[in-house]
Design an enzyme around this catalytic site. Structure first.
Site, PDB file in Angstrom:
ATOM      1  N   ASP A 119      28.245  14.943  13.523  1.00 57.29           N
ATOM      2  CA  ASP A 119      27.596  13.934  13.363  1.00 57.29           C
ATOM      3  C   ASP A 119      26.941  13.874  11.810  1.00 57.29           C
ATOM      4  OD1 ASP A 119      25.708  11.592  14.782  1.00 57.29           O
ATOM      5  OD2 ASP A 119      24.146  13.162  14.021  1.00 57.29           O
ATOM      6  N   GLU A 174      32.130  12.382  10.812  1.00 54.44           N
ATOM      7  CA  GLU A 174      31.291  11.366  10.786  1.00 54.44           C
ATOM      8  C   GLU A 174      30.903  11.162   9.434  1.00 54.44           C
ATOM      9  OE1 GLU A 174      28.277   8.255  13.149  1.00 54.44           O
ATOM     10  OE2 GLU A 174      27.434  10.552  12.534  1.00 54.44           O
TER      11      GLU A 174
END
Length: 740
Positions: free
Chosen positions: A345, A382
């Site tokens: 993330d 990401e």
């Protein structure tokens, strides 16, 4: 040791609680502490404290005899209260071990959980937090889960992004006491659905132990998604059906073994970019109390957090001790917990240097690449954060796959009619080579998706033009406004059969675009069955039916599921749909090197002839045929987003000797099932994707199209992402290794 020193442990130093036959060794890295106490807590919440001894690297240790698995504990860390130097030591606050393998208990958000007084963020609060904070748990080593019998190649992956609790919370076949748990996810009926669908990798939303933010709890809600980590080694305790004193570790391992036994890989969505403590005004539960400046990025005045995540703090991987924490955590989840890969993330935060600048040569990437434990594991980035130059799509290099947000945006725009021409369609179908074909990177560098946990579900993409996040209690101000969605003429659910049919067709087209594109496809759990969040595009705080997969739904989205299964079976049967390398327009040869007259890839107009330069540049074009072949197989796939049907003329030799429709996104009876000859004319309905299997020469004899059942012949297709048109090279072919 002075307050300004920043020592760090060596790479092979063991931290955390290590159980032996005689007791447990407790180790904590607290580089600027002046004293560290271990607090052992019994079942009656009585404390017994032990002082630790520090070494020159800032590692504090104590061995406690006769202490073993299940023991609850915490730390009290002493030092100078000096916010101006990033030191906020406050021994009144009981702290979690950053290396704790299990965590039990919750946070009392009304309790004394901040290190500062209510009146000032920079004055210490002497109130003991003991009764208001969670506790670390000693966990003994145990056998790792059973591994996959055969590790999957990245080109084979079909990723299914799922929330562990929400996926089984309403599952009718899962026993009530197991719903929403690791054991529920391992239940045979759940795994059976994944296998029948054709999924071979589950990417779980965060399973590291997490907590809710105080402002979310204050609205009567919770952090449901889990992007608020508190323990990088501990599986989230609330997902355990069997207990929280280490039982969550065993249950997690049993889940991994069950998935592996069925050939399904486990990928964890991990949040190393920030922690659940928030900014310096938030709760002090672990890292900040151990050493604020050692673990977090701070502003130049050292008093405030330098936040590039939007979550109040940013973990500082420019510090060797923090980098060790992240690498140790990754190795632990691979070796001890059996996982097969990670999705990081907001990963740009992890490659910022001491000055907070983005560095693609960061030590984090170097260490990951050199680590034998992590070799061969799935690594998905990401590739952005919220800080300066945080958008790093396409820059992660070999060894990394990336979430391709340009695919997502393009697919949505193409099927709602917002993209002129078909140039970018070709580029996205081929793996987005304009982004990833450099530095020796493979086509699997692109993780293609149309939806994810963050945003509309696929059903909501075709049902709502606007977000409807009122349930989040933020006056509908949260969540993205740039959704690129299309309600098909009516906002929200409707009984109008024409609108419903049109919406479902668009959803099938988006799913088809996703599953027929080169790269790694990622499906959001429930999109195959028409899951809705009632227009909520930011359901991070909705631990409710809004977010849970509704297995009881009476709405008929069965064609979406049938199509998804059919396309995933095609993807498994035809390696042409999952290349590792970039295709060229070069001639395909047989086993003896003799040319077969056809190309690895070619692009066709509806006339059955290859696309001309003029057609590539036509902004009004809505139809494109993609031809793929190797020495033994060939496919011809047409994508048609126009509002009127078109007549297709099927290409002749050397492209094919015969055709059969293998799947399409239309409705039953719209397209023929029979064997088709080259030159045949087929009416392609408006807004339809169709996949033809082509019978081709292999050098000796034709290879027939694999037989299909009537049900398979009627299977549907849909999916897609986003972007804008691009310039063409002189030959008129898009820049996607389509035939250069």
């Amino acid at each position: 040791m002075t307050q300004s020193e920043q020592t760090h442990p060596s790479g092979d130093t063991s931290l955390g609680a290590q159980v032996t036959a005689e007791g447990t060794l407790f180790s904590l890295w607290a580089p600027r502490a002046t004293r560290v106490e271990l607090a052992l807590i019994d079942e009656h919440r009585r404390q017994t404290n032990h002082d630790l001894v520090a070494d020159d690297a800032g590692v504090w240790e104590v061995f406690v005899p006769a202490v073993g698995a299940g023991q609850r504990y915490g730390y009290r860390v002493h030092g100078k209260w000096s916010p101006e130097t990033g030191a906020r030591f406050n021994p009144a606050k009981l702290l979690l071990d950053p290396y704790a393998r299990a965590i039990t208990g919750g946070v009392d958000y009304s309790g004394p959980i901040t290190d500062h007084t209510p009146g000032s963020n920079f004055l210490p609060d002497p109130t003991d937090s003991f009764a208001a904070v969670p506790l670390s748990v000693v966990v003994a080593d145990s056998d790792a889960p059973r591994p996959l019998s055969r590790p999957l190649r990245e080109s084979e992956l079909v990723i299914y992004e799922a929330h562990l609790k929400g996926y089984t919370q309403l599952h009718p076949a899962v026993p009530e006491h197991l719903r929403g748990t690791y054991a529920g996810m391992a239940y045979p009926a759940v795994i059976d659905h994944l296998l029948k669908l054709g999924v071979n990798a589950v990417e779980f939303l965060p399973l590291h132990h997490f907590v809710s933010e105080p402002f979310v709890v204050g609205r009567g809600l919770v952090n449901y998604w889990g992007y608020n980590t508190l323990g990088f080694f501990a599986p989230h305790a609330a997902y355990s059906s069997s207990g929280t004193l280490g039982e969550q570790v065993s249950e997690f391992k049993e889940m991994v073994s069950a998935l592996h036994d069925s050939g399904i890989a486990v990928i964890l969505d991990v949040v190393y970019n920030h922690t659940g403590e928030g900014g310096h005004d938030g709760p002090t539960l672990s890292f900040r109390g151990i050493d604020h400046a050692a673990y977090y990025r701070l502003t130049d005045d050292k008093r405030n957090d330098y936040d590039v995540t939007g979550c109040g703090n940013a973990v500082d991987t420019s510090k060797p001790g923090v980098l060790k924490l992240v690498l140790d955590s990754l190795r632990y989840w691979v070796t001890e917990m059996g996982v097969d890969g990670f999705r990081f993330d907001l990963q740009t935060t992890l490659i910022r240097d001491h000055a907070h600048h983005v560095d693609q040569n960061h030590e984090f990437k170097r260490l990951v690449a050199a680590d034998p434990v992590l070799a061969g594991k799935v690594m998905i980035s990401e590739p952005w954060d919220l800080g300066p130059y945080g958008y790093q799509v396409g820059r992660w290099g070999k060894g990394w796959s990336e979430w391709n947000d340009r695919f997502r945006s393009f697919a949505r725009d193409f099927w709602r009619g917002a993209i002129p021409g078909v140039q970018e369609l070709a580029t996205r179908l081929c793996g987005s080579s304009d982004i990833y074909d450099h530095g020796g990177r493979p086509a699997t560098s692109s993780v293609n998706f149309v939806t994810a946990h963050d945003g509309f579900t696929m059903r909501d993409l075709v049902t709502y033009d606007l977000k409807h996040n009122e349930a989040n209690a933020e006056r509908n101000r949260d969540g993205a406004d740039d959704n690129r969605s299309w309600n098909h003429g009516y906002e929200g659910e409707t009984d109008d059969p024409t609108i419903i049919a049109s919406r479902q067709r668009t959803a099938r087209n988006m799913m088809a675009t996703l599953l027929l594109s080169a790269g790694i496809p990622m499906i959001t759990a429930g999109d195959e069955m028409g899951r809705t969040q009632i227009g909520n595009n930011n359901a991070y705080c909705q631990d409710s039916p809004v977010s849970w997969v509704n297995w009881y739904s009476q709405d008929d989205w069965s064609e979406q599921e049938e199509l998804t299964r059919a396309l995933l079976q095609l993807r498994a049967d035809y390696p042409l749909l999952r290349p590792e390398g970039w295709r060229s327009h070069g001639e395909v040869t047989d086993g003896s090197g003799h040319g077969l007259g056809r190309s690895q890839i070619a692009w066709f107009a509806e006339s059955g002839t290859e696309m001309t330069t003029e057609q590539w540049h036509d902004p009004g074009r809505r139809t494109l045929g993609e031809y793929l072949s190797d020495g033994s197989q060939a496919l011809l796939i047409y994508f048609h987003s126009g509002w009127e049907p078109v007549e297709l003329s099927l290409p002749g030799a050397p492209w094919a000797l015969a055709y059969r429709i293998l799947a399409h996104t239309g409705t039953s009876g719209e397209l023929p099932r029979k064997r088709l000859s080259p030159g045949s004319t087929v009416t392609l309905p408006a807004r339809t994707v169709v996949v033809f299997g082509a019978e081709v020469l292999t050098g000796v004899r034709p290879v027939p199209v694999s037989p299909v059942t009537p049900d398979e012949a009627e299977a549907d297709v849909a999916d897609a992402p986003d972007t804008v048109g691009q310039d063409l090279p002189p030959n008129g072919i898009p820049n996607a290794r389509l035939g250069l």
